[in-house]
Design an enzyme around this catalytic site. Structure first.
Site, short mmCIF file in Angstrom:
data_model
loop_
_atom_site.label_atom_id
_atom_site.label_comp_id
_atom_site.label_asym_id
_atom_site.label_seq_id
_atom_site.Cartn_x
_atom_site.Cartn_y
_atom_site.Cartn_z
CG HIS A 281 35.20 25.78 -26.24
ND1 HIS A 281 35.27 26.05 -24.89
CD2 HIS A 281 35.42 24.45 -26.36
CE1 HIS A 281 35.52 24.93 -24.23
NE2 HIS A 281 35.61 23.94 -25.11
CG HIS B 36 34.92 20.53 -28.97
ND1 HIS B 36 36.22 20.17 -28.71
CD2 HIS B 36 34.44 21.02 -27.79
CE1 HIS B 36 36.51 20.41 -27.43
NE2 HIS B 36 35.44 20.92 -26.85
P1 5GP Z 1 36.44 21.41 -23.27
O1 5GP Z 1 36.62 20.08 -22.60
O2 5GP Z 1 36.54 22.57 -22.32
O3 5GP Z 1 35.20 21.45 -24.12
O4 5GP Z 1 37.61 21.48 -24.33
C1 5GP Z 1 38.71 22.31 -24.25
C2 5GP Z 1 39.56 22.00 -25.47
O5 5GP Z 1 40.53 23.01 -25.58
C3 5GP Z 1 40.31 20.67 -25.38
O6 5GP Z 1 39.93 19.84 -26.48
C4 5GP Z 1 41.78 21.07 -25.43
O7 5GP Z 1 42.56 20.18 -26.20
C5 5GP Z 1 41.72 22.45 -26.04
N1 5GP Z 1 42.79 23.34 -25.59
C6 5GP Z 1 43.16 23.59 -24.30
N2 5GP Z 1 44.16 24.49 -24.27
C7 5GP Z 1 44.43 24.82 -25.56
C8 5GP Z 1 45.37 25.70 -26.16
O8 5GP Z 1 46.17 26.36 -25.50
N3 5GP Z 1 45.37 25.79 -27.51
C9 5GP Z 1 44.48 25.06 -28.28
N4 5GP Z 1 44.57 25.23 -29.62
N5 5GP Z 1 43.59 24.22 -27.75
C10 5GP Z 1 43.56 24.09 -26.41
#
Ligand code: 5GP
Ligand code: ZN
Length: 138
Positions: free
Chosen positions: A100, A102
């Protein structure tokens, strides 16, 4: 698809999310724990661990959607700019192991900043690093 993956569950509509964009290949929804107003995650519908595993065309599609969302945030949320970030592997802060990107809308005076201390190259190291990367990329 991965049975346990939270983003796969959102894609299958088994978990709710505030979806802002969806097409055949990509979905984008608001981050549940936003760092700014409109913080959005852009996610391919097919499960890949991160950018390393995702085919180039998927990486490209996700970034094209990220651009659209960043521009929309500038048009309708009052953002003056945006960051596009992907965390790849645990050491880089990846928590959800479904690729993903951001999109973080930025607002005047929002005071968001990266907690970067800076890296100082030793004598000759920058030349060596550039050479190694350049060789690897040939
Ligand atoms: P990473 O650190 O893996 O790049 O970011 C994962 C992101 O996913 C985090 O910013 C977290 O807030 C978001 N996230 C985790 N679980 C969920 C969820 O169930 N729903 C949504 N909308 N965001 C999520
Ligand atoms: Zn997944």
């Amino acid at each position: 698809m991965s049975e346990e993956c939270v983003f796969c569950k959102i894609i299958k509509k088994e978990l709710p999310a505030r979806v802002v964009y969806e097409d055949d290949n990509v979905i984008a929804f608001l981050d549940i724990n936003p760092v700014s107003k409109g913080h959005t995650l852009v996610v391919p519908k097919k499960h890949y661990r991160n950018m390393v595993d995702a085919p180039d065309e998927v990486v490209a599609k996700v970034h094209i959607v990220a651009k659209k969302i960043g521009i929309a945030a500038m048009e309708v949320l009052g953002a003056k700019g945006f960051n596009v970030i992907s965390n790849n592997e645990k050491v880089a802060g990846q928590e959800v192991f479904h690729f993903h990107v951001h999109v973080i809308p930025r607002y005047t005076g929002d005071e968001l900043h990266y907690d970067v201390k800076g890296y100082k190259y030793t004598e000759g190291e920058a030349d060596e690093v550039a050479k190694k990367l350049n060789e690897a990329l040939k």
